[in-house]
Design a protein around this motif. Structure first.
Motif, PDB file in Angstrom:
ATOM      1  N   UNK A  23       2.802   2.861   5.182  1.00 58.03           N
ATOM      2  CA  UNK A  23       3.762   1.757   5.196  1.00 58.03           C
ATOM      3  C   UNK A  23       3.753   1.100   3.817  1.00 58.03           C
ATOM      4  N   UNK A  24       4.909   1.099   3.181  1.00 61.97           N
ATOM      5  CA  UNK A  24       5.046   0.494   1.858  1.00 61.97           C
ATOM      6  C   UNK A  24       5.876  -0.780   1.992  1.00 61.97           C
ATOM      7  N   UNK A  25       5.299  -1.884   1.552  1.00 56.72           N
ATOM      8  CA  UNK A  25       6.038  -3.146   1.528  1.00 56.72           C
ATOM      9  C   UNK A  25       6.073  -3.628   0.091  1.00 56.72           C
ATOM     10  N   UNK A  26       6.980  -3.045  -0.698  1.00 56.05           N
ATOM     11  CA  UNK A  26       7.017  -3.333  -2.126  1.00 56.05           C
ATOM     12  C   UNK A  26       7.874  -4.543  -2.468  1.00 56.05           C
ATOM     13  N   UNK A  27       8.481  -5.149  -1.463  1.00 57.80           N
ATOM     14  CA  UNK A  27       9.190  -6.403  -1.730  1.00 57.80           C
ATOM     15  C   UNK A  27       8.196  -7.524  -1.995  1.00 57.80           C
ATOM     16  N   UNK A  28       7.022  -7.420  -1.369  1.00 58.34           N
ATOM     17  CA  UNK A  28       5.937  -8.357  -1.660  1.00 58.34           C
ATOM     18  C   UNK A  28       4.995  -7.682  -2.655  1.00 58.34           C
ATOM     19  N   UNK A  29       5.392  -7.711  -3.921  1.00 56.87           N
ATOM     20  CA  UNK A  29       4.706  -6.895  -4.929  1.00 56.87           C
ATOM     21  C   UNK A  29       3.580  -7.619  -5.643  1.00 56.87           C
ATOM     22  N   UNK A  30       3.429  -8.924  -5.386  1.00 54.06           N
ATOM     23  CA  UNK A  30       2.453  -9.685  -6.152  1.00 54.06           C
ATOM     24  C   UNK A  30       1.047  -9.141  -6.060  1.00 54.06           C
ATOM     25  N   UNK A  31       0.628  -8.757  -4.849  1.00 57.89           N
ATOM     26  CA  UNK A  31      -0.752  -8.300  -4.666  1.00 57.89           C
ATOM     27  C   UNK A  31      -1.036  -7.034  -5.461  1.00 57.89           C
ATOM     28  N   UNK A  48      -8.590  -8.517   0.916  1.00 56.82           N
ATOM     29  CA  UNK A  48      -9.907  -8.756   0.318  1.00 56.82           C
ATOM     30  C   UNK A  48     -10.687  -7.447   0.184  1.00 56.82           C
ATOM     31  N   UNK A  49     -10.621  -6.613   1.223  1.00 55.08           N
ATOM     32  CA  UNK A  49     -11.325  -5.330   1.157  1.00 55.08           C
ATOM     33  C   UNK A  49     -10.707  -4.406   0.113  1.00 55.08           C
ATOM     34  N   UNK A  50      -9.389  -4.408   0.039  1.00 46.54           N
ATOM     35  CA  UNK A  50      -8.715  -3.578  -0.958  1.00 46.54           C
ATOM     36  C   UNK A  50      -9.078  -4.030  -2.367  1.00 46.54           C
ATOM     37  N   UNK A  51      -9.099  -5.343  -2.577  1.00 48.02           N
ATOM     38  CA  UNK A  51      -9.437  -5.877  -3.901  1.00 48.02           C
ATOM     39  C   UNK A  51     -10.853  -5.501  -4.289  1.00 48.02           C
ATOM     40  N   UNK A  88      -2.743   1.608  12.002  1.00 47.37           N
ATOM     41  CA  UNK A  88      -1.587   2.344  12.520  1.00 47.37           C
ATOM     42  C   UNK A  88      -0.295   1.527  12.460  1.00 47.37           C
ATOM     43  N   UNK A  89      -0.422   0.224  12.247  1.00 47.78           N
ATOM     44  CA  UNK A  89       0.762  -0.633  12.144  1.00 47.78           C
ATOM     45  C   UNK A  89       1.112  -0.951  10.691  1.00 47.78           C
ATOM     46  N   UNK A  90       0.331  -0.385   9.761  1.00 48.49           N
ATOM     47  CA  UNK A  90       0.608  -0.616   8.345  1.00 48.49           C
ATOM     48  C   UNK A  90      -0.041  -1.859   7.771  1.00 48.49           C
ATOM     49  N   UNK A  91      -0.977  -2.475   8.510  1.00 44.38           N
ATOM     50  CA  UNK A  91      -1.657  -3.679   8.025  1.00 44.38           C
ATOM     51  C   UNK A  91      -2.943  -3.310   7.311  1.00 44.38           C
ATOM     52  N   UNK A  92      -3.337  -4.146   6.331  1.00 48.76           N
ATOM     53  CA  UNK A  92      -4.606  -3.936   5.640  1.00 48.76           C
ATOM     54  C   UNK A  92      -5.180  -5.283   5.225  1.00 48.76           C
ATOM     55  N   UNK A  93      -6.475  -5.282   4.927  1.00 47.47           N
ATOM     56  CA  UNK A  93      -7.172  -6.502   4.521  1.00 47.47           C
ATOM     57  C   UNK A  93      -7.159  -6.587   2.994  1.00 47.47           C
TER      58      UNK A  93
END
Length: 486
Positions: free
Chosen positions: A17-25, A53-56, A46-51
């Motif tokens: 799931x790509x949400x590139x409209x919210x590109x700030x992160x 803080x963990x990614x950072x 499976x819903x395209x959500x992520x944390x």
């Protein structure tokens, strides 16, 4: 079942799931698409959500930036700590000494302070060499080799794992294409390179954008694109595929592009699928002297024609395509007069014999300026997976065999024209109809519409420009190449 649902069913783990409209992160993390999608693959549910803080935390730990190198050296040299990271490495083999060393371009580390010992090189050399020449992204482990006797201390590469976290199975990809209509597949391709198909006004603008992907799929395809500012040229050529190299302004020398006699090292054409000279109007070649320009022009003409280059006593061969990319106003592109569109290119390209070796022109007037509605926001193919598939398809000879079987080329057709049309049409075939195993698999009307006619237009523009800049080409028209059976 809508297109997104079919996409998730057919490609399963290769869809994110790509949400590139919210590109700030992700902009703050400064990641190219292929590493961003790799991280999303690891952290999305499976819903395209992520944390975030963990990614950072993961990104900061595994993908260092240039400013981090001093801290990394401290860990290696002072704390004797092994350091693992994901980065790009470039390998050098010294002919005189047999020493194997490496540089880390993303971190500014040169090969003068590094070593790959023979026991390590023998373990993972095939992964490096077979991945993409000798410059490749990978998970690496660094150690410090202390000074000993007359030998100075060095950074040692102790582990390497090619950055290819997915199973690349072109046959599966080809079969999956059969589940979609051509219209659906065009939208899927746009999503794979981060664009939202519903934001485009019509099919022509979608296909014009996708024409930028042709060199991703076809060996030694040489194109020129002139487009208004803000249409995403730099992003697509520089951030989406790890198999491409983008230069934005500055200096391009024969040594950098083809072969460096002093370093005895091949240039960038030998390590990438395509080379993009972005903002080409601002690029200087060598010192800018007439001698440097003449040498570079001669090298380019030989390479664009044959895929070979000779520098001094060194003869090389490569498959990288060349893309010249520059800005031009909408008004000039819309002009119906006989204008020299290439007049603002560097002096080196002010020669018809060199322009003739460019296969086609991407007309940027049909590509809309980048805006929020064009950014992908939904389920889409992983960019890294998609570009790796195109990398594999580049060397598949079956598509050219199909293309040649489908085309009816007049016997008096100019060879450069027919070669250009075949290569562009073949690249479109790989992009839009990768499921074709033989000519019988191809809908000839669709091939004619989406592959041949577009190839003819792209080459026809080059032909028209040649007639404008050189009287020798005036009166020479494009050969009438047809699709057999139509």
């Amino acid at each position: 079942m809508n297109t997104e649902q079919k996409l998730r069913t057919c490609f399963n783990g290769m869809v994110i799931h790509k949400n590139l409209k919210n590109t700030g992160f992700f902009s703050s993390l400064s990641l190219p698409s292929f590493t961003r999608d790799w991280i999303l693959q690891r952290f999305e549910d499976s819903e395209g959500n992520f944390d975030p803080a963990k990614v950072t935390e993961f990104t900061n730990r595994v993908i260092p930036k240039r400013k981090d190198w001093t801290a990394i050296k401290s860990r290696l040299i002072k704390d004797f700590e092994p350091v693992r990271m994901l980065t790009k490495i470039s390998v050098s083999i010294d002919v005189r000494t047999g020493k194997v060393s490496f540089s880390l371009p993303e971190l500014g580390v040169s090969d003068k302070e590094t070593i790959i010992e023979d026991r390590d090189w023998n373990r993972f050399k095939n992964e490096i060499i077979n991945a993409n020449g000798c410059e490749v992204w990978g998970m690496i482990e660094l150690l410090y080799k202390e000074p000993e006797g007359k030998h100075l201390g060095q950074i040692r590469l102790s582990e390497f794992q090619n950055f290819c976290p997915y199973e690349i199975n072109p046959e599966y990809y080809k079969d999956a294409r059969s589940q979609f209509t051509t219209s659906e597949w065009i939208d899927i391709l746009l999503g794979a390179v981060d664009y939202n198909a519903s934001g485009y006004p019509d099919e022509e603008s979608k296909l014009s954008m996708l024409s930028r992907l042709l060199p991703f799929a076809e060996e030694r395809l040489n194109l020129v694109e002139l487009a208004p500012k803000g249409t995403g040229k730099s992003y697509l050529f520089g951030k989406v595929s790890r198999y491409g190299w983008l230069s934005s302004g500055g200096t391009m020398s024969r040594a950098k592009m083809f072969y460096d006699i002093n370093r005895r090292a091949e240039g960038i054409v030998s390590g990438y699928d395509f080379i993009t000279l972005d903002e080409v109007q601002t690029i200087s070649f060598g010192s800018g002297s007439q001698k440097d320009i003449d040498e570079m022009r001669a090298a380019l003409k030989g390479y664009l024609e044959q895929g070979t280059f000779t520098v001094g006593n060194y003869a090389g061969k490569a498959t990288a395509g060349l893309i010249l990319s520059g800005n031009i106003s909408h008004e000039l592109l819309e002009s119906e007069g006989a204008l020299d569109m290439f007049s603002e290119l560097p002096t080196i390209f002010h020669e018809s014999a060199l322009i003739d070796r460019l296969h086609g022109f991407i007309n940027g007037k049909n590509i809309p300026r980048m805006k929020e509605e064009l950014k992908c926001c939904g389920w889409a193919l992983n960019s890294e997976y998609f570009c790796s598939i195109l990398h594999e398809l580049r060397s598949d000879p079956s598509y050219m065999a199909i293309t040649e079987e489908l085309l009816d080329i007049p016997s008096d057709a100019d060879t450069r024209d027919s070669t250009a049309v075949k290569r562009i049409a073949c690249a479109y075939l790989k992009l839009l109809f990768p499921n074709a195993r033989n000519a019988e698999d191809v809908n000839r009307r669709e091939f004619n519409r989406y592959c041949l006619k577009r190839a003819m237009r792209m080459r026809g523009f080059i032909k028209n420009q040649l007639a404008i800049i050189d009287s020798e080409y005036r009166g020479k028209i494009m050969p009438l190449i047809r699709t057999k059976g139509l």
